[in-house]
Structures are given as structure tokens and as C-alpha cells.
Motif scaffolding. Structure first.
Motif, PDB file in Angstrom:
ATOM      1  N   TYR A  94      40.601  46.651  41.255  1.00  0.00           N
ATOM      2  CA  TYR A  94      41.558  46.199  40.240  1.00  0.00           C
ATOM      3  C   TYR A  94      42.993  46.582  40.637  1.00  0.00           C
ATOM      4  O   TYR A  94      43.919  45.781  40.491  1.00  0.00           O
ATOM      5  CB  TYR A  94      41.189  46.833  38.884  1.00  0.00           C
ATOM      6  CG  TYR A  94      42.269  46.714  37.852  1.00  0.00           C
ATOM      7  CD1 TYR A  94      42.449  45.533  37.140  1.00  0.00           C
ATOM      8  CD2 TYR A  94      43.137  47.777  37.592  1.00  0.00           C
ATOM      9  CE1 TYR A  94      43.458  45.412  36.199  1.00  0.00           C
ATOM     10  CE2 TYR A  94      44.144  47.666  36.659  1.00  0.00           C
ATOM     11  CZ  TYR A  94      44.301  46.487  35.965  1.00  0.00           C
ATOM     12  OH  TYR A  94      45.310  46.374  35.040  1.00  0.00           O
ATOM     13  N   SER A 116      42.450  41.398  36.172  1.00  0.00           N
ATOM     14  CA  SER A 116      41.132  41.491  35.538  1.00  0.00           C
ATOM     15  C   SER A 116      40.474  40.119  35.470  1.00  0.00           C
ATOM     16  O   SER A 116      39.297  39.966  35.805  1.00  0.00           O
ATOM     17  CB  SER A 116      41.264  42.041  34.111  1.00  0.00           C
ATOM     18  OG  SER A 116      41.391  43.435  34.161  1.00  0.00           O
ATOM     19  N   ARG A 128      35.083  46.056  38.828  1.00  0.00           N
ATOM     20  CA  ARG A 128      36.492  46.009  39.227  1.00  0.00           C
ATOM     21  C   ARG A 128      37.154  47.371  39.376  1.00  0.00           C
ATOM     22  O   ARG A 128      38.174  47.490  40.047  1.00  0.00           O
ATOM     23  CB  ARG A 128      37.295  45.129  38.269  1.00  0.00           C
ATOM     24  CG  ARG A 128      37.417  45.628  36.854  1.00  0.00           C
ATOM     25  CD  ARG A 128      38.014  44.517  35.990  1.00  0.00           C
ATOM     26  NE  ARG A 128      38.404  44.971  34.680  1.00  0.00           N
ATOM     27  CZ  ARG A 128      37.581  45.180  33.673  1.00  0.00           C
ATOM     28  NH1 ARG A 128      36.267  45.010  33.851  1.00  0.00           N
ATOM     29  NH2 ARG A 128      38.019  45.570  32.505  1.00  0.00           N
TER      30      ARG A 128
END
Lengths: 306, 295
Positions: A94, A116, A128
Motif C-alpha cells: 500500500y 487501496s 495490501r
């Protein structure tokens, strides 16, 4: 519709090696496969499209811009997933996607949500926040894909996105590429040396060989243009196929049996009429009449031979 | 069974188009600075990545905290004169923290530069609005900010700590003079050590090798210059290229203090600092200009 990429007589040398030699082609919106064996000049071409290299000769235009002189503005609108590993192992997926989205010009808050969303889109919603180093090869390829699409580019360049993937992962990656092009509406250039891959997802193809463009255009046209036979399927099996071949030959058409079909050589504009008349006079039960299409492999091999 | 209410809505997590403005290169450089700062300080990374930066920062700030404490206690017990003997002048403070600065610079620049080349994520940066030089600018600024945190921060803490105890400079002009010298010294040290460590780190993609090479260069310069000037009776200006003692001597001169070898002129010290800063910057820039990212 304006082409996404336009290249005119582009050449690029690396020392004594000619990576590209007078390449000219246009890429229209949609998914385009950039096909060629290793060393054909695909990665060099991607570098030119991104403005990382300057062509020795010729002109390149991407999204209406010159990549070399308007590189920064262009690259903000282009996503790129390189062939090689390109992600720091100790950073969370992420974090790197968010950061590179910001670098592409999106405000921080927007970059957070889009990072996201992009990771969800490539199937890494739950993963993530894991460091990239703990991910499988397939997951890393997906993170690279998320990096390439998170900033909503107009054009996505994917360099061998299935490299190192097993058959299941490959299948899933190609489905994703198709989704990016057809559902999300992004223009995609898929760089690959695998015919089956390009044929499966692409609308058009540019075939490179030894730094030259040997074929380019929509797949449907390339498949048709490469074949000059009319395929006819009739009721009645083998005896009817033999009777039709004889009827066509007596009408002056070069024809042959091809399994359960009759293949008539399209030697001139009257062949359609002659076939129609032969079918009508012989009272054949017509099932199918179409121009023969080649597989991409046949197109590639004929281009290679040419 | 619950009934839908007027507030109910479907949350679509799907991919959306972005129609908003796209910021330019300055925004990208700022993002590189922020990301690199987090990386250097070990933020959002495993605990082991935080050990070195925390240690170096602690070593740089602890002496200042102790000296401020001494000043505070001496004020309370009426022993300010004794405290003045213990607490060093501002210009000599760096002598207490030079080890922390060296420790810091040996790992900061490698941490900022090497992983992007080793993991080949540099190609992702260069496929963005950043160019090689704007990417490098972001990295240089991030490293300089972090190094300045240990070269400017501790003396400032000492200054403000002393002022809180009414033991600072007398009058506003004197305060400005000390502050100006502090910022000039700290910035000079930050620029010098940033350039040197970035130059070394640009030559390898292995952090450990870059850190060891930087340390070797810092120590090596002291051995070579010391040998030439004092062992072989060479010209004293050579001492200006000593990478640890000469910058500290230059700081003393900035403060108007007369410490160190008087034969080494301030011009030689300034030229030495300028030489290393220019050399480190040039190596780094040339290396990144010729770096092959993709073919």
C-alpha cells in the motif's frame, strides 16, 4: 479517433547494436500487443515511449506529445509496469503504491484512496499492508500492475506482465489485463514474446523482429489479410464436399477439400459470385461461408518468413 | 428482517476515473522527500530499521540535554560560574557529537539511495514526471534535512535551553549573531556530509558497502592529511581536506574561537569543505546521469 502512439521511422542504437531500425506504426485506443522475440526491441521501444531515451532518428508521439521534450507531462498520464522486479522488499504494498501515485501528481488524500482501490482491483485488498518481500511472484506482479493503474493513466505500458508466473497465475493476470483495457477503459500496450498471450487479450498487435516492425494493425484485419481463401461448409459430408470442389473447379475456381470444408482461392473479385452460383446450381445445403482467418502464430510466422 | 432506510447506499470500491488536477514536478519531489525521510527514520518499517537512527539522534541530543540540565541545576544552586566551566562554548559543541554525526551520515545516504537501485524501483520513479535530476534533488534534500537534524538541532536546543535559564546571549543582537553562526555552521556541516555520503552511496547499490566506504573515506582523509601535514611537514593547507577535524575547526572559526592549529588558514578550511562538497555532488550527479535504467 486520434492514435495513442504514432512512430515514424524510429531508430535507436545501443553502441553497435541496432535496437530499432526505422520502426513506423500507429497504435489506436484499446489493448495492443507488442509482440516479438527476446531482443526484438520491445523494451527499447517502451523506453522511447516513456521519454527515457531519445530516438537517434525518426519521431515518436504518445498521447499527442513528444516523449523526449514533454516527458514529465506525458509520464504523469502513463502507467508503467517493468518486466523486472522493481519493488522495494521491506515496504508495504500500500505504501509504495500510494507514494508512486503521489509522485504521478495526485494529491495525498486522493493517492491514499486510489492506492487501496487499485490494490483491491488487482485482487490484493486483504494483502495490501504486507511488505512486498513477503509476497509471491504473482502478488508482486499484481502490485506492479496496481502501481501502473492507480494514478488513472490514459495509457498503461506492461512489459512481460506474466514473467515468472505459473499457468494459473498467468491466466489470472491476463484476465486482469483484459479487465483494465475493456472494463476500466484504459489504453494498454502489452509487451510480450508469447503469441498466445497477446492473441488472448489484444485488439491489435505490433510485431517486431530484429528492431523492425514487420506487421501492425487490428488482429481481425491481420488474420484476414493473411488468408486469401474462402471457406465453405455444406451439408452431406465428404461426398458433397467432393461434388462442390468439382463444381467450383469446372467454374474456373481453384478449390480444394480441407477436411469437412471446401477452400476456394480468392483469386479475384468474382470468386464470391462463382461460389454462390455453384452452390445454387448444385442445390447444396449451405451451412457456413466465410473468409479464412489465420491464427496469430500464422501471421507471426508469415511475417517472420517475409 | 431489516428494511432499507433512506440513508442506505451501496459502497462501490471499484476503480474510478480521476478528473482532478495533477500536480507537477515540485509535488513529486516533495513526495520523494517525505517517503525518503520515512525510510531513513525507519517509520512504517520493522523495529530493527529504527535502531540506528534513534541511536544516532539520541547520541547527538543527549549532550545538549545534559548541558541544559547542568545550567538549570547550577542556576538553582547558585553555581553558574562552575557550570560555565563545564558547558562548552557553542562552537565546540560539535566536538561532543562528531561521532554521532559520522555514524548518522554513514547510514543515512546509503539508506536513501541504494535500495531504489538495488530493488530497481528507480525505473518506476523515472517513468513518472520525475527526471534523474529531480529524483536526485528529492533524495539530496531528504538526506540534508535528516543530517541537519543532528548538525543544527542539538546546538539550537542548547541555545534555547540556556536562554530559558537566563544563561543565553546578552541582548537580541547577540542572540541573532549566535543563531546566525549556528545555522551557518550546521548548514555547512549538513551540506558537506550530505554531498560526501551521497557521492559514495551513488557508486554502489549495497547499503553496507556504501556505509563502510563512507566511514573509510572519513577516517582515510584524516590519516592521509595528518600524515602529509604533521608526519611529512607538508603544506598546512592540506589539512583543510581532513573530513572530520577540518570542518569542526571551520565551525570554531565561524564562531570566532581560536582553537586548533593557527597555521591552517580559514581559507584553507573553507576551500577544503567546498572541495569535498563539490566533489561528492559531482560524483553523484555524473553517476546518475550515466546510470542505465532500462534499454
Amino acid at each position: 479517433m486520434a492514435p495513442v502512439v504514432r512512430a515514424q521511422a524510429v531508430s535507436k542504437r545501443w553502441g553497435a547494436t541496432a535496437a530499432l531500425q526505422g520502426a513506423s506504426f500507429e497504435i489506436q485506443p484499446g489493448i495492443t500487443g507488442l509482440l516479438g522475440s527476446n531482443g526484438a526491441g520491445k523494451t527499447t521501444l517502451l523506453g522511447l515511449l516513456l521519454g527515457m531515451h531519445r530516438p537517434d532518428e525518426g519521431q515518436v508521439e504518445v498521447l499527442g506529445r513528444d516523449p523526449w521534450t514533454q516527458g514529465a507531462d506525458l509520464r504523469a498520464r502513463v502507467g508503467y509496469a517493468p518486466e523486472h522486479e522493481a519493488l522495494p522488499e521491506d515496504v508495504r504494498a500500500y505504501d509504495i503504491v500510494r507514494h508512486l501515485t503521489e509522485v504521478h501528481g495526485l494529491p495525498s488524500r486522493e493517492a491514499q484512496t486510489r492506492a487501496s482501490d487499485a490494490l483491491y482491483e488487482v485482487g490484493l485488498g486483504e494483502e495490501r499492508f504486507r511488505p512486498v518481500g513477503t509476497m509471491s511472484t504473482g502478488q508482486r506482479q499484481r502490485v506492479k500492475l496496481a502501481v501502473a493503474i492507480a494514478h488513472d493513466p490514459e495509457l498503461v505500458l506492461l512489459d512481460e506482465p506474466t514473467n515468472g508466473l505459473d499457468p494459473m497465475q498467468r491466466d489470472s493476470m491476463l484476465t486482469l489485463v483484459r479487465k483494465i483495457g475493456h472494463e476500466l477503459g484504459l489504453n494498454v500496450i502489452l509487451c510480450s514474446h508469447l503469441l498466445e498471450e497477446v492473441e488472448r487479450v489484444s485488439d491489435a498487435v505490433v510485431i517486431l523482429d530484429g528492431g523492425r516492425v514487420v506487421r501492425s494493425g487490428p488482429l481481425t484485419e491481420l488474420r484476414r489479410s493473411d488468408a486469401n481463401e474462402l471457406m465453405v461448409e455444406v451439408d452431406g459430408g465428404e461426398p458433397e464436399v467432393a461434388r462442390l470442389v468439382a463444381a467450383l473447379v469446372s467454374a474456373g475456381v481453384t478449390a480444394r477439400a480441407d477436411g469437412a470444408l471446401v477452400a476456394a482461392l480468392m483469386s479475384g473479385p468474382t470468386v464470391f459470385d462463382l461460389v454462390r452460383d455453384a452452390l445454387d446450381e448444385g442445390r447444396f445445403g449451405l451451412r457456413r461461408l466465410e473468409q479464412r482467418t489465420s491464427s496469430l502464430e500464422e501471421v507471426f510466422l508469415s511475417a517472420d518468413a517475409g | 428482517m431489516s428494511l432499507p432506510t433512506g440513508d442506505a447506499r451501496i459502497l462501490d470500491r471499484g476503480y474510478r476515473r480521476y478528473d482532478g488536477p495533477r500536480a507537477g514536478t515540485a509535488h513529486a519531489v516533495r513526495s520523494v522527500i517525505a517517503h525518503t525521510l520515512r525510510r531513513i527514520l525507519g517509520l512504517r518499517r520493522p523495529a530493527r530499521a529504527k535502531v540506528l537512527p534513534v541511536m544516532a539522534i539520541a547520541f547527538a541530543y543527549i549532550p545538549a540535554i545534559v548541558f541544559v540540565g547542568i545550567v538549570a541545576l547550577s542556576g538553582r544552586f547558585g553555581a553558574r560560574a562552575q557550570a560555565d566551566l563545564i558547558v562548552p562554548p557553542y562552537g565546540e559543541y560539535y566536538g561532543f557529537i562528531i561521532s554521532a554525526i559520522v555514524l548518522f551520515v554513514t547510514f543515512v545516504a546509503p539508506e536513501a539511495l541504494c535500495p531504489d537501485r538495488r530493488s530497481r524501483s528507480l525505473s518506476l520513479y523515472l517513468s513518472s514526471p520525475l527526471t534523474r535530476m529531480t529524483y536526485l534533488l528529492g533524495k539530496v534534500l531528504a538526506v540534508a534535512i535528516v543530517v541537519a537534524f543532528v548538525t543544527v538541532g542539538p546546538p539550537l536546543l542548547l541555545l534555547f535551553g540556556r536562554m530559558m535559564q537566563s544563561a543565553g546571549p546578552d541582548g537580541f543582537l547577540a542572540f541573532l549573531a549566535v543563531l546566525g553562526r549556528m545555522l551557518a555552521s550546521g548548514t555547512m556541516l549538513a551540506a558537506l556530509y550530505t554531498a560526501v555520503s551521497m557521492g559514495v552511496a551513488s557508486l554502489t547499490d549495497r547499503r553496507a558497502v556504501a556505509a563502510a566506504a563512507t566511514l573509510l573515506l572519513l577516517i582515510g582523509s584524516s590519516i592521509v592529511t595528518g600524515t602529509i601535514v604533521y608526519g611529512l611537514n607538508g603544506p598546512s593547507w592540506v589539512f583543510g581536506s581532513h573530513l572530520t577535524a577540518a570542518p569542526l575547526l571551520l565551525v570554531s572559526r565561524i564562531y570566532g574561537e581560536s582553537s586548533g592549529d593557527p597555521q591552517v588558514t580559514t581559507l584553507a578550511l573553507a576551500a577544503g569543505a567546498l572541495f569535498w562538497t563539490a566533489l561528492g555532488s559531482a560524483v553523484c550527479v555524473l553517476r546518475y546521469r550515466s546510470l542505465q535504467v532500462t534499454r
